[in-house]
Design a protein around this motif. Structure first.
Motif, PDB file in Angstrom:
ATOM      1  N   ALA A  14      -7.989  21.538  10.576  1.00 56.88           N
ATOM      2  CA  ALA A  14      -8.161  20.985  11.914  1.00 56.88           C
ATOM      3  C   ALA A  14      -6.868  20.936  12.735  1.00 56.88           C
ATOM      4  CB  ALA A  14      -8.802  19.599  11.844  1.00 56.88           C
ATOM      5  N   PRO A  15      -5.741  20.476  12.180  1.00 61.19           N
ATOM      6  CA  PRO A  15      -4.530  20.418  13.011  1.00 61.19           C
ATOM      7  C   PRO A  15      -4.127  21.786  13.568  1.00 61.19           C
ATOM      8  CG  PRO A  15      -4.232  19.098  11.038  1.00 61.19           C
ATOM      9  CD  PRO A  15      -5.518  19.858  10.861  1.00 61.19           C
ATOM     10  N   GLU A  16      -4.218  22.824  12.775  1.00 66.13           N
ATOM     11  CA  GLU A  16      -3.855  24.163  13.246  1.00 66.13           C
ATOM     12  C   GLU A  16      -4.835  24.663  14.314  1.00 66.13           C
ATOM     13  OE1 GLU A  16      -3.056  28.666  11.549  1.00 66.13           O
ATOM     14  OE2 GLU A  16      -3.261  27.012  10.125  1.00 66.13           O
ATOM     15  N   ILE A  17      -6.101  24.355  14.132  1.00 66.68           N
ATOM     16  CA  ILE A  17      -7.106  24.755  15.117  1.00 66.68           C
ATOM     17  C   ILE A  17      -6.855  24.045  16.446  1.00 66.68           C
ATOM     18  CG2 ILE A  17      -9.556  24.581  15.712  1.00 66.68           C
ATOM     19  CD1 ILE A  17     -10.107  25.084  12.688  1.00 66.68           C
ATOM     20  N   PHE A  18      -6.632  22.731  16.396  1.00 68.51           N
ATOM     21  CA  PHE A  18      -6.357  21.988  17.631  1.00 68.51           C
ATOM     22  C   PHE A  18      -5.087  22.491  18.309  1.00 68.51           C
ATOM     23  CE2 PHE A  18      -9.234  18.603  16.009  1.00 68.51           C
ATOM     24  CZ  PHE A  18     -10.073  18.572  17.104  1.00 68.51           C
ATOM     25  N   GLU A  19      -4.071  22.772  17.532  1.00 67.80           N
ATOM     26  CA  GLU A  19      -2.820  23.291  18.093  1.00 67.80           C
ATOM     27  C   GLU A  19      -3.059  24.624  18.798  1.00 67.80           C
ATOM     28  OE1 GLU A  19       0.836  22.788  19.349  1.00 67.80           O
ATOM     29  OE2 GLU A  19      -0.083  21.363  18.000  1.00 67.80           O
ATOM     30  N   GLY A  20      -3.879  25.476  18.180  1.00 64.27           N
ATOM     31  CA  GLY A  20      -4.214  26.757  18.801  1.00 64.27           C
ATOM     32  C   GLY A  20      -4.978  26.591  20.097  1.00 64.27           C
ATOM     33  N   LEU A  21      -5.921  25.651  20.122  1.00 68.45           N
ATOM     34  CA  LEU A  21      -6.669  25.383  21.348  1.00 68.45           C
ATOM     35  C   LEU A  21      -5.750  24.843  22.439  1.00 68.45           C
ATOM     36  CD1 LEU A  21      -9.880  23.802  19.808  1.00 68.45           C
ATOM     37  CD2 LEU A  21      -9.707  26.029  20.939  1.00 68.45           C
ATOM     38  N   HIS A  22      -4.904  23.886  22.079  1.00 71.37           N
ATOM     39  CA  HIS A  22      -4.004  23.279  23.058  1.00 71.37           C
ATOM     40  C   HIS A  22      -3.001  24.290  23.609  1.00 71.37           C
ATOM     41  CE1 HIS A  22      -4.834  19.033  21.270  1.00 71.37           C
ATOM     42  NE2 HIS A  22      -5.834  19.499  21.981  1.00 71.37           N
ATOM     43  N   SER A  23      -2.547  25.221  22.768  1.00 70.94           N
ATOM     44  CA  SER A  23      -1.592  26.225  23.241  1.00 70.94           C
ATOM     45  C   SER A  23      -2.224  27.162  24.262  1.00 70.94           C
ATOM     46  CB  SER A  23      -1.018  27.022  22.071  1.00 70.94           C
ATOM     47  OG  SER A  23      -2.001  27.886  21.521  1.00 70.94           O
ATOM     48  N   ARG A  24      -3.557  27.182  24.295  1.00 67.33           N
ATOM     49  CA  ARG A  24      -4.293  27.997  25.266  1.00 67.33           C
ATOM     50  C   ARG A  24      -4.857  27.133  26.397  1.00 67.33           C
ATOM     51  NH1 ARG A  24      -4.231  29.904  20.340  1.00 67.33           N
ATOM     52  NH2 ARG A  24      -4.078  32.148  19.999  1.00 67.33           N
TER      53      ARG A  24
END
Length: 124
Positions: A14-24
Motif C-alpha cells: 500500500a505505501p508504494e502504491i499510494f506514493e505512486g498515485l500521489h506522484s501523479r
C-alpha cells in the motif's frame, strides 16, 4: 471527478502504491464526507485547441490550498475538513464548460478582461 478501485492490494504494498498515485497528482484525500472535494477541471486541458486557459496549474494550486496541511506539509488539511456539507469547486478552461461549473458550489469560467483582454475567470 473520477474514481478507480484497486483490489487485491496487500497491506505491505500500500505505501508504494499510494506514493505512486500521489506522484501523479492523484489522491483520495478529502474525497468523502463533508469537506472540500477534489477540483474538477477540463479533461482536455493542455491538449484542447479551443481552450482559452490551460487550467491544470490552477486546479493543482487550488487542490493544494484545500488539501495540503500548511503546518505538517502533508495531505489532509483539517481547516477544510468537517464542514457542514461537501463543497465542490470546478474550473473550466473553454467555452464548452466540460467541468460543468454551474452545478458546483464555486465555478470558474474563463473570460477576457473587457479593457485589457487579459484572461481571468467569472465566478458562477
Amino acid at each position: 471527478r473520477q474514481n478507480i478501485q484497486l483490489r487485491g492490494v496487500k497491506i505491505e504494498d500500500a505505501p508504494e502504491i499510494f506514493e505512486g498515485l500521489h506522484s501523479r497528482n492523484l489522491t483520495s484525500f478529502q474525497s468523502g464526507l463533508d469537506s472540500v472535494r477534489n477540483m474538477v477541471g477540463n479533461p482536455l486541458a493542455g491538449i484542447d485547441d479551443q481552450e482559452l486557459v490551460d487550467t491544470r496549474e490552477l486546479c493543482n494550486a487550488l487542490n493544494d490550498l484545500v488539501s495540503l496541511d500548511p503546518v505538517t506539509e502533508t495531505r489532509g488539511n483539517p481547516q477544510w475538513a468537517n464542514l457542514p456539507r461537501k463543497f465542490n469547486i470546478a474550473v473550466s478552461g473553454s467555452r464548452d464548460d466540460y467541468a460543468h461549473t454551474h452545478i458546483n458550489d464555486i465555478g470558474l469560467q474563463p473570460c477576457p478582461h473587457a479593457e485589457t483582454g487579459e484572461m481571468g475567470f467569472n465566478v458562477v
